[in-house]
Design an enzyme around this catalytic site. Structure first.
Site, PDB file in Angstrom:
ATOM      1  N   ARG A  83       0.772  -1.263  -0.005  1.00 10.00           N
ATOM      2  CA  ARG A  83      -0.033   0.014  -0.067  1.00 10.00           C
ATOM      3  C   ARG A  83       1.002   1.287   0.050  1.00 10.00           C
ATOM      4  O   ARG A  83       1.993   1.289   0.521  1.00 10.00           O
ATOM      5  CB  ARG A  83      -0.833   0.153   1.003  1.00 10.00           C
ATOM      6  CG  ARG A  83      -1.865  -1.383   0.975  1.00 10.00           C
ATOM      7  CD  ARG A  83      -3.000  -1.286   2.121  1.00 10.00           C
ATOM      8  NE  ARG A  83      -3.806  -0.210   2.272  1.00 10.00           N
ATOM      9  CZ  ARG A  83      -4.767   0.098   3.205  1.00 10.00           C
ATOM     10  NH1 ARG A  83      -4.938  -0.926   4.156  1.00 10.00           N
ATOM     11  NH2 ARG A  83      -5.525   1.062   3.136  1.00 10.00           N
TER      12      ARG A  83
ATOM     13  N   GLN B  18      -6.128   9.063   7.031  1.00  8.61           N
ATOM     14  CA  GLN B  18      -4.889   8.504   7.756  1.00  8.61           C
ATOM     15  C   GLN B  18      -3.652   9.558   7.442  1.00  8.61           C
ATOM     16  O   GLN B  18      -3.107   9.724   8.196  1.00  8.61           O
ATOM     17  CB  GLN B  18      -4.491   7.279   7.011  1.00  8.61           C
ATOM     18  CG  GLN B  18      -5.581   6.173   7.379  1.00  8.61           C
ATOM     19  CD  GLN B  18      -5.385   4.862   6.790  1.00  8.61           C
ATOM     20  OE1 GLN B  18      -4.557   4.715   5.905  1.00  8.61           O
ATOM     21  NE2 GLN B  18      -6.251   3.741   7.272  1.00  8.61           N
TER      22      GLN B  18
ATOM     23  N   ASP C  18     -15.508   3.322   3.130  1.00  8.33           N
ATOM     24  CA  ASP C  18     -15.243   1.716   3.575  1.00  8.33           C
ATOM     25  C   ASP C  18     -16.634   1.115   3.277  1.00  8.33           C
ATOM     26  O   ASP C  18     -16.691  -0.062   3.553  1.00  8.33           O
ATOM     27  CB  ASP C  18     -14.988   1.790   4.954  1.00  8.33           C
ATOM     28  CG  ASP C  18     -13.425   2.346   5.380  1.00  8.33           C
ATOM     29  OD1 ASP C  18     -12.785   2.383   4.386  1.00  8.33           O
ATOM     30  OD2 ASP C  18     -13.163   2.627   6.453  1.00  8.33           O
TER      31      ASP C  18
ATOM     32  N   ARG D  77     -10.292  -3.255  -4.510  1.00  5.33           N
ATOM     33  CA  ARG D  77     -11.620  -3.424  -3.998  1.00  5.33           C
ATOM     34  C   ARG D  77     -12.529  -3.219  -5.049  1.00  5.33           C
ATOM     35  O   ARG D  77     -13.445  -3.996  -5.700  1.00  5.33           O
ATOM     36  CB  ARG D  77     -12.155  -2.560  -3.142  1.00  5.33           C
ATOM     37  CG  ARG D  77     -11.944  -3.003  -1.539  1.00  5.33           C
ATOM     38  CD  ARG D  77     -12.626  -2.452  -0.420  1.00  5.33           C
ATOM     39  NE  ARG D  77     -11.946  -3.106   0.956  1.00  5.33           N
ATOM     40  CZ  ARG D  77     -11.916  -2.162   2.173  1.00  5.33           C
ATOM     41  NH1 ARG D  77     -12.409  -1.039   2.083  1.00  5.33           N
ATOM     42  NH2 ARG D  77     -11.322  -2.841   3.098  1.00  5.33           N
TER      43      ARG D  77
ATOM     44  N   ARG E  33     -13.708  -6.513   4.580  1.00  5.49           N
ATOM     45  CA  ARG E  33     -15.015  -5.780   4.246  1.00  5.49           C
ATOM     46  C   ARG E  33     -15.507  -6.561   2.984  1.00  5.49           C
ATOM     47  O   ARG E  33     -16.828  -6.783   2.715  1.00  5.49           O
ATOM     48  CB  ARG E  33     -14.703  -4.519   3.803  1.00  5.49           C
ATOM     49  CG  ARG E  33     -14.342  -3.737   5.088  1.00  5.49           C
ATOM     50  CD  ARG E  33     -14.745  -2.198   4.967  1.00  5.49           C
ATOM     51  NE  ARG E  33     -14.032  -1.502   6.114  1.00  5.49           N
ATOM     52  CZ  ARG E  33     -14.230  -1.461   7.299  1.00  5.49           C
ATOM     53  NH1 ARG E  33     -15.151  -2.093   7.774  1.00  5.49           N
ATOM     54  NH2 ARG E  33     -13.253  -0.551   8.106  1.00  5.49           N
TER      55      ARG E  33
HETATM   56  C1  S3P Z   1      -9.363   5.447   7.963  1.00  8.50           C
HETATM   57  C2  S3P Z   1      -9.378   6.399   6.842  1.00  8.50           C
HETATM   58  C3  S3P Z   1      -9.647   5.596   5.742  1.00  8.50           C
HETATM   59  C4  S3P Z   1     -10.547   4.373   5.777  1.00  8.50           C
HETATM   60  C5  S3P Z   1      -9.568   3.526   6.742  1.00  8.50           C
HETATM   61  C6  S3P Z   1      -9.653   3.983   8.240  1.00  8.50           C
HETATM   62  C7  S3P Z   1      -8.938   6.039   9.392  1.00  8.50           C
HETATM   63  O1  S3P Z   1      -8.488   5.423   4.963  1.00  8.50           O
HETATM   64  O2  S3P Z   1     -10.612   3.770   4.775  1.00  8.50           O
HETATM   65  O3  S3P Z   1     -10.352   2.170   7.009  1.00  8.50           O
HETATM   66  O4  S3P Z   1      -9.038   5.441  10.420  1.00  8.50           O
HETATM   67  O5  S3P Z   1      -8.155   7.207   9.546  1.00  8.50           O
HETATM   68  P1  S3P Z   1      -7.777   6.514   4.098  1.00  8.50           P
HETATM   69  O6  S3P Z   1      -7.222   7.586   4.862  1.00  8.50           O
HETATM   70  O7  S3P Z   1      -6.585   5.691   3.440  1.00  8.50           O
HETATM   71  O8  S3P Z   1      -8.828   7.027   3.087  1.00  8.50           O
END
Ligand code: S3P
Length: 446
Positions: free
Chosen positions: A131, A178, A324, A355, A397
């Site tokens: 990733r 994130q 998600d 996905r 998921r």
């Molecule tokens: C999350 C942010 C999302 C989400 C992940 C949890 C988080 O990802 O898809 O399941 O807890 O900050 P991205 O920041 O890559 O969009």
């Protein structure tokens, strides 16, 4: 070997049912659980967390923080307690920190560690090691940390030598909580203010929780800023149910005429509730009851009444608010009359699996007509789903969405590779039996 590289493959063998009824409570929110640990470790004093999600992903963050010297008391029942002594008390870990399957663990820990004057290495399972990480490596390096990763910082393992950060104003091309949170966690340790601007607002749990820890981020549009060298005070937190976990039951109930299901105490933060709006547009009746606020997060009971759904369009602007939930919504689309188009969803290609490709491939096995393009899915729904052997491809998921599809399928659905469900939703199959007592779901070895 990490959890994601298990040698025994587990499968579900599932027979569907017509009846869907009842009231259930899903486990705590994954995003908020991670943040409670990280902010608790950065704070001064004992942070108490009720409703913490004990899933593999959140436990990866917990174990990493312990390896960094934070004392965390984790009784089998009740409150998790984090004995924070401020970021300065964290110490160089003696071993590599393993985030397992969890992008949130790895990226948010990278932000925390960018501020610490020691050496650390973050890695994860085979999925996480594929990733993209430049999205956090670049801003953290611009703040003054040294980060090295495979393929010029693109992939984990990441090696970090942190410390002496300066605040920045960072503009990120992706709406990612994130990325935003990693930069904010670094910014709280930097000299001067740090701000992050994103194209569309991503989930704002970090910002809300910081307020509970006594540091109030400033927001202007999609820009948020935090002060440098901030001192966080311990908090007492109550974590709501995870809307992303509730979504599987919400979709199942929404698509079944006559079904009535209540999901109790679910987090309904508006940065997360896009799927509820989409299912309502598809014809389901969804109401939020007993609305209240806990620790700065809106919480409600979600009451779903099902119907024959109809297709809809989900455009780019909505994607961050239901990111998600797209696997579950794709199943809703497969069950709905007519066509559903999901566009501007390229981010789905860099999740636990790609996905878009996984949904196109697995739904096709169930007899659904799906066209996959660069950043979109076109799903023609309404046909009976057929008996099939499908695979989660290692994505939690995907596994749970395919189980929802299986409820509506003719005959038996076999879903391979389901141990990954433990990353976010221990107890999913048991809860499914509570609202769909007529269904048969058995876990078997391959
Ligand atoms: C999350 C942010 C999302 C989400 C992940 C949890 C988080 O990802 O898809 O399941 O807890 O900050 P991205 O920041 O890559 O969009």
């Amino acid at each position: 070997m990490t959890k994601g590289e298990r040698d025994t493959m587990r499968s579900w063998v599932l027979h569907g049912t017509e009846r869907l009824q009842g009231a259930i409570r899903v486990p705590g929110d994954k995003s908020i659980s991670h943040r409670s640990l990280l902010l608790g470790a950065m704070a001064h004093g004992t942070t108490e967390v009720r409703g913490f999600l004990r899933s593999e992903d959140c436990l990866a963050t917990l174990h990493a923080l312990r390896a960094l010297g934070t004392e965390i008391v984790e009784p089998p029942e009740g409150c998790v307690r984090i004995l924070g002594q401020g970021p300065e008390a964290l110490r160089e870990p003696e071993t590599i920190l393993d985030a397992g399957n969890s992008g949130t663990s790895l990226r948010l820990l990278a932000g925390l560690l960018a501020g610490r004057p020691f050496f650390s290495i973050l890695t994860g399972d085979a999925s996480l090691r594929r990733r993209p990480m430049r999205r956090v490596v670049d801003p953290l390096a611009a703040m003054g940390a040294t980060l090295l990763g495979r393929a010029a910082g693109q992939f984990p393992p990441l090696a970090i030598r942190g410390g002496r950060l300066s605040g920045i104003a960072w503009k990120t091309p992706v709406a990612s909580a994130q990325v935003k949170s990693a930069i904010l966690l670094a910014g709280l340790q930097a000299l001067g203010e740090t701000s992050v601007t994103e194209p569309t607002l991503s989930r704002d749990h970090t910002e809300r929780m910081l307020t509970a820890f006594g540091v109030v981020p400033q927001r202007r549009g999609t820009t948020v800023s935090v002060p440098g060298k901030a001192r966080l005070a311990a908090a007492s937190l109550s974590i709501p149910g995870d809307l992303s976990s509730a979504a599987f039951f919400i979709v199942a109930a929404a698509a079944r005429p006559g079904a009535e299901v209540i999901l109790r105490d679910v987090g309904v933060n508006p940065t997360r509730t896009g799927a509820l709006e989409v299912l309502a547009a598809m014809g389901a009746t969804i109401t939020q009851e007993r609305e209240r606020s806990e620790g700065g997060e809106p919480v409600a009971d979600i009451h779903v009444r099902g119907t024959h759904l109809r297709g809809t369009t989900i455009g780019p602007d909505l994607i961050p608010r239901l990111l998600d939930e797209i696997p579950a919504l794709a199943v809703a689309a497969a069950l709905a009359e007519g066509e559903t188009v999901i566009s501007g969803a390229a981010e789905l290609r860099v999740k636990e699996v790609d996905r878009l490709s996984a949904l196109a491939g697995e739904l096709a096995k169930l007899g659904v007509q799906v066209v996959e393009e660069r950043d979109s899915l076109r799903i023609v729904g309404g046909r009976r789903l057929r008996r099939a052997v499908v695979s989660s491809r290692g994505d939690h998921r995907m596994a749970m969405s395919l189980a929802v599809a299986g409820l509506f399928s003719e005959g038996e659905t076999r879903i391979q590779d389901v141990a990954c469900v433990e990353t976010s939703f221990p107890g999913f199959a048991r809860l499914l039996l509570e609202v769909a007592p007529g269904c048969d779901i058995r876990e078997v070895g391959d």
